[in-house]
Write a protein that holds these residues in place. Structure first.
Motif, mmCIF file in Angstrom:
data_model
loop_
_atom_site.group_PDB
_atom_site.id
_atom_site.type_symbol
_atom_site.label_atom_id
_atom_site.label_comp_id
_atom_site.label_asym_id
_atom_site.label_seq_id
_atom_site.Cartn_x
_atom_site.Cartn_y
_atom_site.Cartn_z
ATOM 1 N N GLY A 146 0.799 -1.220 0.000
ATOM 2 C CA GLY A 146 0.000 0.000 0.000
ATOM 3 C C GLY A 146 0.827 1.262 0.000
ATOM 4 N N CYS A 147 2.139 1.129 0.183
ATOM 5 C CA CYS A 147 3.038 2.287 0.201
ATOM 6 C C CYS A 147 4.427 1.801 -0.176
ATOM 7 N N VAL A 148 5.149 2.621 -0.947
ATOM 8 C CA VAL A 148 6.501 2.298 -1.395
ATOM 9 C C VAL A 148 7.459 3.347 -0.839
ATOM 10 N N VAL A 149 8.624 2.894 -0.362
ATOM 11 C CA VAL A 149 9.643 3.785 0.199
ATOM 12 C C VAL A 149 10.974 3.472 -0.461
ATOM 13 N N MET A 150 11.704 4.514 -0.845
ATOM 14 C CA MET A 150 13.034 4.309 -1.428
ATOM 15 C C MET A 150 13.919 5.513 -1.149
ATOM 16 N N GLY A 151 15.204 5.303 -1.339
ATOM 17 C CA GLY A 151 16.171 6.379 -1.195
ATOM 18 C C GLY A 151 16.325 7.151 -2.495
ATOM 19 N N GLY A 173 20.015 -0.422 0.133
ATOM 20 C CA GLY A 173 20.369 -1.080 1.371
ATOM 21 C C GLY A 173 20.648 -0.138 2.523
ATOM 22 N N ASN A 174 21.257 1.021 2.252
ATOM 23 C CA ASN A 174 21.554 1.977 3.326
ATOM 24 C C ASN A 174 20.275 2.484 3.985
ATOM 25 N N LEU A 175 19.251 2.777 3.185
ATOM 26 C CA LEU A 175 17.981 3.235 3.741
ATOM 27 C C LEU A 175 17.336 2.125 4.560
ATOM 28 N N VAL A 176 17.329 0.916 4.040
ATOM 29 C CA VAL A 176 16.715 -0.206 4.756
ATOM 30 C C VAL A 176 17.471 -0.478 6.052
ATOM 31 N N ALA A 177 18.788 -0.327 6.048
ATOM 32 C CA ALA A 177 19.574 -0.499 7.272
ATOM 33 C C ALA A 177 19.148 0.508 8.338
ATOM 34 N N VAL A 188 24.771 -15.391 -9.096
ATOM 35 C CA VAL A 188 25.835 -14.594 -9.698
ATOM 36 C C VAL A 188 26.643 -13.997 -8.550
ATOM 37 N N ALA A 189 27.948 -13.927 -8.674
ATOM 38 C CA ALA A 189 28.793 -13.232 -7.707
ATOM 39 C C ALA A 189 29.311 -11.962 -8.366
ATOM 40 N N LEU A 190 29.203 -10.846 -7.663
ATOM 41 C CA LEU A 190 29.654 -9.564 -8.223
ATOM 42 C C LEU A 190 31.049 -9.159 -7.749
ATOM 43 N N GLY A 191 31.465 -9.623 -6.592
ATOM 44 C CA GLY A 191 32.788 -9.263 -6.082
ATOM 45 C C GLY A 191 32.796 -7.993 -5.268
ATOM 46 N N SER A 192 31.984 -7.038 -5.655
ATOM 47 C CA SER A 192 31.858 -5.782 -4.906
ATOM 48 C C SER A 192 30.598 -5.086 -5.412
ATOM 49 N N GLY A 193 30.227 -4.021 -4.717
ATOM 50 C CA GLY A 193 29.044 -3.275 -5.125
ATOM 51 C C GLY A 193 28.323 -2.709 -3.928
ATOM 52 N N LYS A 194 27.038 -2.496 -4.083
ATOM 53 C CA LYS A 194 26.197 -1.934 -3.019
ATOM 54 C C LYS A 194 25.618 -3.080 -2.201
ATOM 55 N N ARG A 195 25.894 -3.033 -0.916
ATOM 56 C CA ARG A 195 25.568 -4.140 -0.022
ATOM 57 C C ARG A 195 24.065 -4.314 0.185
#
Length: 183
Positions: A47-52, A119-123, A141-148
């Motif tokens: 019923g509601c969406v939240v994002m950064g 992820g930062n907002l959800v944290a 898939v493994a990315l090796g690095s990125g946004k947690r």
């Protein structure tokens, strides 16, 4: 009662996007068996969406001309100035997530609040004790690095596994409840 849910896809090594916000690794699985049905089923309870702000900017760049959440209130936590697409119910806010929790739940009505990310907002919701569920689809898939996936500052208590299912013969959708959040 409405809940705060984090519905997200992650690489096997715990990233939701590359450092450059590339989702090509994920989009190759869009048509996998069960993926569309899982998303559509999930959305019936939202019923509601939240994002950064970064997630919002990505949407505006990659979904230009279409708003993916018609008729659903959307809140954007950002420090930047953005404009909303025509006809979209978008509210831009600055501040601590706790300040807006009751407004988000009110907008959701009888349904849930989807914490899209990043992820930062959800944290921040997790740190405030507001995160009820995390539904994560592990993409092979493994990315090796990125946004947690969930960059918390300290370890969480053990989460309760509510369900597990395979999508497309390769991805796995895991549904967890955060401790102390049973409502």
């Amino acid at each position: 009662m409405s809940e705060f849910q984090y519905y997200v896809a992650s690489s096997l090594d715990g990233f939701i996007a590359t450092h450059e916000d590339d989702l090509g690794w994920l989009l190759q699985f869009e048509e996998a068996e069960g993926v569309t049905e899982s998303y559509e089923d999930f959305m019936t309870g939202i019923g509601c969406v939240v994002m950064g702000g970064q997630t919002y900017r990505w949407l505006m760049e990659h979904e230009a001309g279409t708003w993916p959440y018609p008729g659903i209130p959307c809140w954007i936590f950002t420090h930047r100035e953005y404009s909303a697409p025509a006809g979209a119910d978008v509210t831009f806010v600055r501040g601590e997530v706790e300040e807006f929790a009751s407004d988000l739940l009110s907008d959701a009505g009888e349904k849930n609040v989807w914490l899209v990310g990043g992820g930062n907002l959800v944290a921040q919701f997790a740190k405030a004790g507001l995160l009820d569920e995390m539904i994560v689809t592990l993409i092979p898939v493994a990315l090796g690095s990125g946004k947690r996936l969930l960059p918390v500052e300290s370890p969480t208590a053990s989460l309760e596994l509510l369900s597990c299912r395979t999508l497309g013969g390769a991805a796995v959708e895991l549904r967890y409840r955060f401790p102390g959040r049973a409502r």
